[in-house]
Design an enzyme around this catalytic site. Structure first.
Site, PDB file in Angstrom:
ATOM      1  N   SER A 143      17.252  58.421 -26.978  1.00 28.48           N
ATOM      2  CA  SER A 143      18.328  57.661 -26.361  1.00 28.48           C
ATOM      3  C   SER A 143      18.957  58.543 -25.303  1.00 28.48           C
ATOM      4  CB  SER A 143      19.371  57.310 -27.429  1.00 28.48           C
ATOM      5  OG  SER A 143      20.574  56.854 -26.855  1.00 28.48           O
ATOM      6  N   TYR A 156      24.351  59.025 -35.046  1.00 28.93           N
ATOM      7  CA  TYR A 156      23.335  58.538 -34.103  1.00 28.93           C
ATOM      8  C   TYR A 156      23.062  59.603 -33.046  1.00 28.93           C
ATOM      9  CZ  TYR A 156      21.024  55.246 -30.882  1.00 28.93           C
ATOM     10  OH  TYR A 156      20.132  54.601 -30.060  1.00 28.93           O
TER      11      TYR A 156
END
Length: 261
Positions: A143, A156
């Site tokens: 990401s 995350y």
């Protein structure tokens, strides 16, 4: 002739979203594709769509946090298709909360799915890729948060940073066996995962959903545009077909200029 003719790909979290888009593109390019997902029915449905379109796919139930499920699922893929050439470790979830209010169980769940899942699927795949030095490609779904942070996403961000370390280690260990690694780092892609976050963040931050999109999610892009699942699938195809170790251990940020490295 497809660019992936004769190749076998295992993709986790592939019943929907980014994983499904990669699976569909790989199948169109001639790969035999294993749709691995925690939801067997959804995996079977996605595989059926690919088969109906003239591709070759099977659905496999796989909880990427379960060592036995990963090992047996990977073995099933090799039994069905004869080999394993490409792993796309894509399964992921999102839970948002500030650090001081994050439940430890939620922290552990996030790290288990993203990091343990990355490790377990890699280890299972390598046992086949290393055999006879057949080689292979391992692609992790990172990401922009592999490189930067956002509030409310501590596990995350931590996990996506961690995937860079796993990929870089694999690049070095895998090289003698002709195995390469890559990390694709998308910006905001309008998947169900992101759709779910829009009202959650609006509530948490006390702003409108339109403001979340414009001023939180897309504020640092060059054009105010979401990355698409096809953008990510095309990147995954490019990396799966690149022919040398000139590209290994790298991360590829696909984010409309949100993060530049």
């Amino acid at each position: 002739m497809g660019s992936l003719d004769g190749k076998v790909a295992l993709i986790t979290g592939a019943a929907s979203g980014i994983g499904k888009a990669i699976a569909e593109l790989y199948a169109k390019q001639g790969a035999k594709v294993a749709i691995c997902d925690i939801n067997q029915q959804a995996a079977d449905a996605a595989a059926a769509e690919i088969n109906a379109a003239g591709g070759q796919a099977i659905g496999i139930a796989m909880d990427v946090t379960d060592e036995t499920a990963v090992d047996t699922g990977t073995d099933k893929v090799v039994s069905a298709f004869g080999a394993l050439d490409i792993l796309v470790s894509n399964a992921g979830v999102q839970i948002i909360n500030p650090i001081d209010q994050f439940a430890f169980a939620d922290w552990k769940k996030m790290l288990a799915i993203h990091l343990d899942g990355g490790f377990l699927t890699t280890r299972a795949a390598l046992r086949h890729m290393y055999r006879g030095d057949r080689g292979g490609i391992v692609i992790y779904m990172g990401s922009v948060h592999s490189h930067e942070a956002s509030k409310l996403k501590a596990p995350y961000v931590t996990a996506k940073h961690g995937l860079l370390g796993l990929a870089r280690t694999l690049a070095k260990e895998g090289a003698p066996h002709n195995v390469r690694s890559h990390v694709i780092c998308p910006g905001f892609v309008r998947t169900p995962l992101v759709e779910k976050q829009i009202p959650e963040q609006a509530k948490e931050l006390g702003i409108s959903e339109a403001d979340v999109i414009k001023n939180v999610m897309l504020k640092d892009t060059v054009d105010g545009v979401f990355t698409t699942v096809d953008d990510i699938a095309q990147t995954a195809l490019y990396l799966a077909t690149f022919s040398s170790a000139a590209l290994t251990g790298q991360s590829f940020v696909v984010s409309h200029g949100w993060f530049m490295q």
